[in-house]
Design a protein around this motif. Structure first.
Motif, PDB file in Angstrom:
ATOM      1  N   UNK A 216       0.837  -1.204   0.000  1.00 55.88           N
ATOM      2  CA  UNK A 216       0.000   0.000   0.000  1.00 55.88           C
ATOM      3  C   UNK A 216       0.871   1.253   0.000  1.00 55.88           C
ATOM      4  N   UNK A 217       1.919   1.237   0.792  1.00 54.32           N
ATOM      5  CA  UNK A 217       2.812   2.388   0.939  1.00 54.32           C
ATOM      6  C   UNK A 217       3.482   2.732  -0.391  1.00 54.32           C
ATOM      7  N   UNK A 218       3.986   1.742  -1.094  1.00 58.27           N
ATOM      8  CA  UNK A 218       4.658   1.975  -2.379  1.00 58.27           C
ATOM      9  C   UNK A 218       3.686   2.529  -3.406  1.00 58.27           C
ATOM     10  N   UNK A 219       2.527   1.888  -3.528  1.00 55.35           N
ATOM     11  CA  UNK A 219       1.519   2.355  -4.492  1.00 55.35           C
ATOM     12  C   UNK A 219       1.051   3.757  -4.138  1.00 55.35           C
ATOM     13  N   UNK A 220       0.829   4.006  -2.855  1.00 50.77           N
ATOM     14  CA  UNK A 220       0.368   5.322  -2.429  1.00 50.77           C
ATOM     15  C   UNK A 220       1.381   6.410  -2.707  1.00 50.77           C
ATOM     16  N   UNK A 221       2.658   6.129  -2.440  1.00 51.03           N
ATOM     17  CA  UNK A 221       3.688   7.147  -2.673  1.00 51.03           C
ATOM     18  C   UNK A 221       3.767   7.505  -4.150  1.00 51.03           C
ATOM     19  N   UNK A 222       3.773   6.508  -5.013  1.00 52.92           N
ATOM     20  CA  UNK A 222       3.813   6.779  -6.457  1.00 52.92           C
ATOM     21  C   UNK A 222       2.578   7.553  -6.905  1.00 52.92           C
ATOM     22  N   UNK A 223       1.419   7.157  -6.387  1.00 53.01           N
ATOM     23  CA  UNK A 223       0.170   7.818  -6.768  1.00 53.01           C
ATOM     24  C   UNK A 223       0.167   9.284  -6.367  1.00 53.01           C
ATOM     25  N   UNK A 224       0.580   9.561  -5.159  1.00 54.56           N
ATOM     26  CA  UNK A 224       0.565  10.949  -4.688  1.00 54.56           C
ATOM     27  C   UNK A 224       1.616  11.798  -5.393  1.00 54.56           C
ATOM     28  N   UNK A 225       2.778  11.211  -5.680  1.00 53.09           N
ATOM     29  CA  UNK A 225       3.816  11.966  -6.379  1.00 53.09           C
ATOM     30  C   UNK A 225       3.386  12.317  -7.801  1.00 53.09           C
ATOM     31  N   UNK A 226       2.645  11.424  -8.444  1.00 60.24           N
ATOM     32  CA  UNK A 226       2.294  11.618  -9.855  1.00 60.24           C
ATOM     33  C   UNK A 226       0.950  12.322 -10.025  1.00 60.24           C
ATOM     34  N   UNK A 227      -0.044  11.984  -9.186  1.00 61.00           N
ATOM     35  CA  UNK A 227      -1.412  12.426  -9.446  1.00 61.00           C
ATOM     36  C   UNK A 227      -1.979  13.423  -8.444  1.00 61.00           C
ATOM     37  N   UNK A 228      -1.392  13.548  -7.271  1.00 64.17           N
ATOM     38  CA  UNK A 228      -2.010  14.380  -6.224  1.00 64.17           C
ATOM     39  C   UNK A 228      -1.171  15.610  -5.899  1.00 64.17           C
ATOM     40  N   UNK A 229       0.036  15.410  -5.386  1.00 61.14           N
ATOM     41  CA  UNK A 229       0.849  16.538  -4.936  1.00 61.14           C
ATOM     42  C   UNK A 229       1.099  17.598  -6.018  1.00 61.14           C
ATOM     43  N   UNK A 230       1.427  17.200  -7.264  1.00 62.97           N
ATOM     44  CA  UNK A 230       1.753  18.235  -8.261  1.00 62.97           C
ATOM     45  C   UNK A 230       0.589  19.156  -8.612  1.00 62.97           C
ATOM     46  N   UNK A 231      -0.659  18.722  -8.390  1.00 67.79           N
ATOM     47  CA  UNK A 231      -1.814  19.494  -8.845  1.00 67.79           C
ATOM     48  C   UNK A 231      -2.581  20.188  -7.725  1.00 67.79           C
ATOM     49  N   UNK A 232      -2.203  19.910  -6.475  1.00 69.28           N
ATOM     50  CA  UNK A 232      -2.943  20.497  -5.356  1.00 69.28           C
ATOM     51  C   UNK A 232      -2.801  22.014  -5.323  1.00 69.28           C
ATOM     52  N   UNK A 233      -1.629  22.511  -5.737  1.00 69.79           N
ATOM     53  CA  UNK A 233      -1.398  23.954  -5.669  1.00 69.79           C
ATOM     54  C   UNK A 233      -2.237  24.734  -6.675  1.00 69.79           C
ATOM     55  N   UNK A 234      -2.790  24.056  -7.663  1.00 67.75           N
ATOM     56  CA  UNK A 234      -3.583  24.740  -8.685  1.00 67.75           C
ATOM     57  C   UNK A 234      -4.997  25.076  -8.210  1.00 67.75           C
ATOM     58  N   UNK A 235      -5.403  24.520  -7.081  1.00 63.33           N
ATOM     59  CA  UNK A 235      -6.769  24.732  -6.617  1.00 63.33           C
ATOM     60  C   UNK A 235      -6.902  26.119  -5.972  1.00 63.33           C
ATOM     61  N   UNK A 236      -8.005  26.838  -6.253  1.00 59.95           N
ATOM     62  CA  UNK A 236      -8.205  28.163  -5.639  1.00 59.95           C
ATOM     63  C   UNK A 236      -8.504  28.035  -4.141  1.00 59.95           C
ATOM     64  N   UNK A 237      -7.954  28.953  -3.364  1.00 61.00           N
ATOM     65  CA  UNK A 237      -8.208  28.954  -1.930  1.00 61.00           C
ATOM     66  C   UNK A 237      -9.629  29.408  -1.635  1.00 61.00           C
ATOM     67  N   UNK A 238     -10.191  28.894  -0.543  1.00 60.34           N
ATOM     68  CA  UNK A 238     -11.525  29.325  -0.128  1.00 60.34           C
ATOM     69  C   UNK A 238     -11.545  30.820   0.154  1.00 60.34           C
ATOM     70  N   UNK A 239     -10.450  31.338   0.680  1.00 59.16           N
ATOM     71  CA  UNK A 239     -10.395  32.760   1.011  1.00 59.16           C
ATOM     72  C   UNK A 239     -10.364  33.653  -0.222  1.00 59.16           C
ATOM     73  N   UNK A 240     -10.100  33.061  -1.387  1.00 58.85           N
ATOM     74  CA  UNK A 240     -10.005  33.852  -2.617  1.00 58.85           C
ATOM     75  C   UNK A 240     -11.280  33.822  -3.439  1.00 58.85           C
ATOM     76  N   UNK A 241     -12.109  32.825  -3.254  1.00 53.83           N
ATOM     77  CA  UNK A 241     -13.311  32.777  -4.082  1.00 53.83           C
ATOM     78  C   UNK A 241     -14.388  31.857  -3.561  1.00 53.83           C
ATOM     79  N   UNK A 242     -14.244  31.391  -2.341  1.00 54.16           N
ATOM     80  CA  UNK A 242     -15.254  30.491  -1.790  1.00 54.16           C
ATOM     81  C   UNK A 242     -15.063  29.065  -2.276  1.00 54.16           C
ATOM     82  N   UNK A 243     -15.977  28.217  -1.888  1.00 53.95           N
ATOM     83  CA  UNK A 243     -15.899  26.795  -2.229  1.00 53.95           C
ATOM     84  C   UNK A 243     -16.484  26.557  -3.609  1.00 53.95           C
TER      85      UNK A 243
END
Length: 278
Positions: A216-243
């Motif tokens: 689980x740990x190996x699959x999760x690390x690869x998944x987060x490195x490729x599909x989750x962490x790189x794109x999280x910063x692109x999401x608008x903050x709630x303080x900037x425009x709401x949900x």
């Protein structure tokens, strides 16, 4: 056992687990830097690290000197084989947990700004070298963290505390390890990795083995490195425009898959109990 001795045991278990988890990773980081500076076209660091990982795994599992504590090392590592049915339910529980954790990270990324990248710029190096080193990195930390935290540290804690308390303490130790993204705010990282550590520690406790959690740990690390962490910063903050609609989708995803993972872990516990009885 007195309260003071229990505290000392927790400290000893934490130090040992952290040392095992980080010592090999420090070696990997050092030889990786040397490799990239001297001969980036030939990824010799990957070959060397495979040998070192094998040697570390063998020693932690009870091989070689001193023979007097071989059995203890083998029990602490607990790289035990598990029945196929138990392994399957452990993987399912872990997969559901990973889906929930990815949603929690995305929700937190809209509450507080996350960094845009987790890997340094390696565009100047050969692609084969980069690919092999990324794969090697995704093996090194899961193997050593599972051996150190869910293996040695948690095994020691389970001798002195109840299972749930040992899981809780191991999850805390896991959370304080340095994890990517290193430049993310402290509290979301601690919450996220405490939850991740709890999931992995529960898996080790129920199955009496680190092997399902390691997968689980190996699959999760690869998944987060490729599909989750790189794109999280692109999401608008709630303080900037709401949900926005994705915030609510990810919130629902987190709740639903947390419930599914909890149900799966409960079933895993019953399956494991039946296997032990039989």
């Amino acid at each position: 056992m007195s309260f003071f001795r229990r505290i000392l045991l927790v400290v000893r278990a934490a130090i040992l687990g952290i040392f095992i988890a980080l010592f090999g990773q420090a070696i990997w980081s050092a030889i990786l830097v040397v490799n990239l500076k001297t001969s980036p076209s030939f990824p010799w660091a990957v070959v060397l690290m495979i040998v070192l990982l094998w040697m570390i795994w063998q020693y932690l599992g009870g091989r070689w000197w001193p023979r007097s504590n071989s059995d203890t090392r083998r029990r602490y590592l607990r790289a035990n084989s598990v029945p196929a049915r138990v392994f399957a339910w452990a993987i399912l529980s872990g997969a559901l947990s990973l889906v929930a954790l990815s949603a929690y990270w995305r929700v937190m990324a809209q509450i507080i700004r996350m960094p845009s990248g987790v890997l340094p710029d390696m565009s100047m190096y050969p692609r084969v070298t980069v690919a092999l080193m990324v794969v090697m990195g995704s093996l090194v930390s899961p193997i050593l963290e599972q051996a150190g935290i869910c293996g040695y540290c948690q095994s020691i804690l389970e001798r002195a505390f109840s299972g749930p308390l040992a899981v809780l303490l191991a999850a805390i130790v896991f959370a304080i390890l340095p994890h990517p993204p290193m430049h993310s705010p402290l509290w979301p990282r601690l919450v996220f990795y405490f939850s991740t550590g709890a999931m992995l520690s529960v898996t080790a406790y129920l199955t009496k083995s680190i092997l399902p959690g390691l997968t689980i740990h190996i699959v999760g690390l690869l998944t987060f490195f490729v599909l989750v962490f790189p794109y999280a910063a692109d999401r608008p903050l709630l303080s900037e425009g709401g949900a926005d609609w994705l915030f609510w989708i990810h919130g629902a995803q987190a709740i639903i898959f947390t419930a599914l993972a909890a149900f799966s872990f409960v079933h895993l516990a019953s399956v494991t109990a039946r296997e032990h009885v039989s």
